[in-house]
Design a protein around this motif. Structure first.
Motif, short mmCIF file in Angstrom:
data_model
loop_
_atom_site.label_atom_id
_atom_site.label_comp_id
_atom_site.label_asym_id
_atom_site.label_seq_id
_atom_site.Cartn_x
_atom_site.Cartn_y
_atom_site.Cartn_z
N SER A 16 31.15 38.76 33.37
CA SER A 16 32.01 39.09 34.51
C SER A 16 32.07 37.95 35.51
O SER A 16 31.12 37.16 35.61
N ARG A 30 33.98 37.25 39.64
CA ARG A 30 34.80 37.77 40.73
C ARG A 30 35.45 36.60 41.46
O ARG A 30 34.75 35.74 42.01
N ARG A 53 40.15 46.01 32.31
CA ARG A 53 39.07 45.01 32.42
C ARG A 53 39.07 44.33 33.79
O ARG A 53 38.01 43.99 34.31
N GLN A 86 38.27 41.16 40.30
CA GLN A 86 37.05 41.43 39.55
C GLN A 86 37.40 41.43 38.07
O GLN A 86 38.26 42.21 37.63
N MET A 87 36.77 40.54 37.33
CA MET A 87 37.06 40.39 35.90
C MET A 87 35.83 40.78 35.09
O MET A 87 34.79 40.12 35.22
N ASN A 88 35.96 41.82 34.31
CA ASN A 88 34.87 42.30 33.47
C ASN A 88 35.23 42.15 32.00
O ASN A 88 36.41 42.03 31.64
N ASN A 89 34.21 42.19 31.15
CA ASN A 89 34.41 42.10 29.71
C ASN A 89 35.33 40.92 29.37
O ASN A 89 36.32 41.07 28.63
N LEU A 90 35.00 39.76 29.90
CA LEU A 90 35.85 38.59 29.71
C LEU A 90 35.88 38.16 28.25
O LEU A 90 34.88 38.28 27.52
#
Length: 129
Positions: free
Chosen positions: A17, A19, A66, A81-85
């Protein structure tokens, strides 16, 4: 003039992740829509996510579920917010803002309102193991 400054990029492993932040400053009267764009090597710049002044959001299909875009109107700041990139998220990320600028004459006796559309300088996001 209105300036945008991004921060928060970096190198992250797949599944990780990050941000991103975008801070707007200058002669801001009002900011309408804000958005995050990205440009990968050899590809065109694309819209990733956008948010209106009232908080309405939209996302490109590849990041839905995501990524989350948000903004703090009082601080003139936007976040991503960037998850599971994924490796395909690797790109330079740019923020963009649309709004109205307020300036005055030298004596401060007259005010001028002009539309603006500003871009940040970009922040690199690299997803790799």
């Amino acid at each position: 003039q209105v300036q945008l400054v991004e921060s928060g990029g970096g190198l992250v492993q797949p599944g990780g992740s990050l941000r991103l932040s975008c801070a707007a400053s200058g002669t801001i009267f009002s900011i309408y829509a804000m958005g995050w764009y990205r440009q990968a090597p050899g590809k065109q710049r694309e819209l990733v996510a956008a948010i209106s002044s009232s908080g309405t959001t939209n996302y490109t299909d590849s990041v839905k579920g995501r990524f989350t875009i948000s903004r703090d109107n009082a601080q003139n700041t936007m976040y991503l917010q960037m998850n599971n990139l994924k490796p395909e998220d690797t790109a330079v990320y740019y923020c963009n803002a649309d709004g109205v600028s307020k300036t005055s004459n030298a004596h401060g006796t007259s005010w001028y309102f002009t539309d603006f559309n500003s871009w940040g300088q970009g922040t690199q996001v690299t997803v790799s193991s």
